[in-house]
Design an enzyme around this catalytic site. Sequence first.
Site, short mmCIF file in Angstrom:
data_model
loop_
_atom_site.label_atom_id
_atom_site.label_comp_id
_atom_site.label_asym_id
_atom_site.label_seq_id
_atom_site.Cartn_x
_atom_site.Cartn_y
_atom_site.Cartn_z
N ALA A 169 -1.95 74.60 30.22
CA ALA A 169 -3.24 74.20 30.81
C ALA A 169 -3.40 72.68 30.77
O ALA A 169 -4.39 72.15 30.26
CB ALA A 169 -4.40 74.93 30.12
N HIS A 170 -2.38 72.02 31.24
CA HIS A 170 -2.43 70.57 31.42
C HIS A 170 -1.32 70.17 32.39
O HIS A 170 -0.46 70.98 32.72
CB HIS A 170 -2.29 69.83 30.09
CG HIS A 170 -1.03 70.14 29.33
ND1 HIS A 170 -1.00 70.90 28.19
CD2 HIS A 170 0.26 69.80 29.57
CE1 HIS A 170 0.24 71.01 27.76
NE2 HIS A 170 1.02 70.35 28.58
#
Lengths: 147, 147
Positions: free
Chosen positions: B56-57
């Site tokens: 999630a980046h």
Amino acid sequence: MSEAPLPQNSPRYINLPRFADERGNLSFIQYPGDSPFDIKRVFYLYGMPEGSTRGAHAHKTLEEVIVVLHGSCIVKTYDGHQWQSFSLDRPDRGLYIPPLYWGELTEFAPDTVVMVLCSDLFIAEDYLSPLQEYLDYMATLQPGKSK
Amino acid sequence: MSEAPLPQNSPRYINLPRFADERGNLSFIQYPGDSPFDIKRVFYLYGMPEGSTRGAHAHKTLEEVIVVLHGSCIVKTYDGHQWQSFSLDRPDRGLYIPPLYWGELTEFAPDTVVMVLCSDLFIAEDYLSPLQEYLDYMATLQPGKSK
């Protein structure tokens, strides 16, 4: 003249960081950092049947760090004089194997996954196996001992 | 002026060698070789509870190769325009993630172990998260589009 082995690094555990939270665990190894060498190659072992042995060779120059990411195994090392036994059963503990140490991986728990970081690419000439070839090579390195 | 994203690498599977014999399986990745970059750091994820999400980046410059060594997961990538979904469920297949791609790891099977090779050390400033920060950063890279 002593027949003691040449001064050299010894196999040793390397404790690695573990970041645990509600999403699970993360560990890492990097160079510079906990890895004693620049990581050129990563290989990994999986699907070992019960009773199998991996490794069973030494390296002239290669350094390795072994990390068991799932399951467990025993790593036996030999310097031509003395055997040592190391238990690997957690992903945040690695085992450093210097050059000129014979190494064998045995007693794999079911579904064990082993990651090995290497200081160099695969070079067939760097391998010493079977054991007699290793012992012969080590004998050539003994100070004051003729071949 | 087009709003198409800048030309860049795309996420892609990398098929890795697998040597299978009666002792089990060995796969490897090295640079130069199947790794698109010099391996500076290796991290690995384990013990993810059901329903968790990792990643999630995005990264400004870091490149990664993700290999699932045990179990399985789904990797979702996003370039600011389009989502893609990749299934990782075998140790002899990696997924290359170039810089500037958002990445999420989800749908972990029980006991999944994920290894990630990185082109650089951990650098906090290289991370883009949450999603809006990533989208804002990507907007600054659009040709002909003012902030």
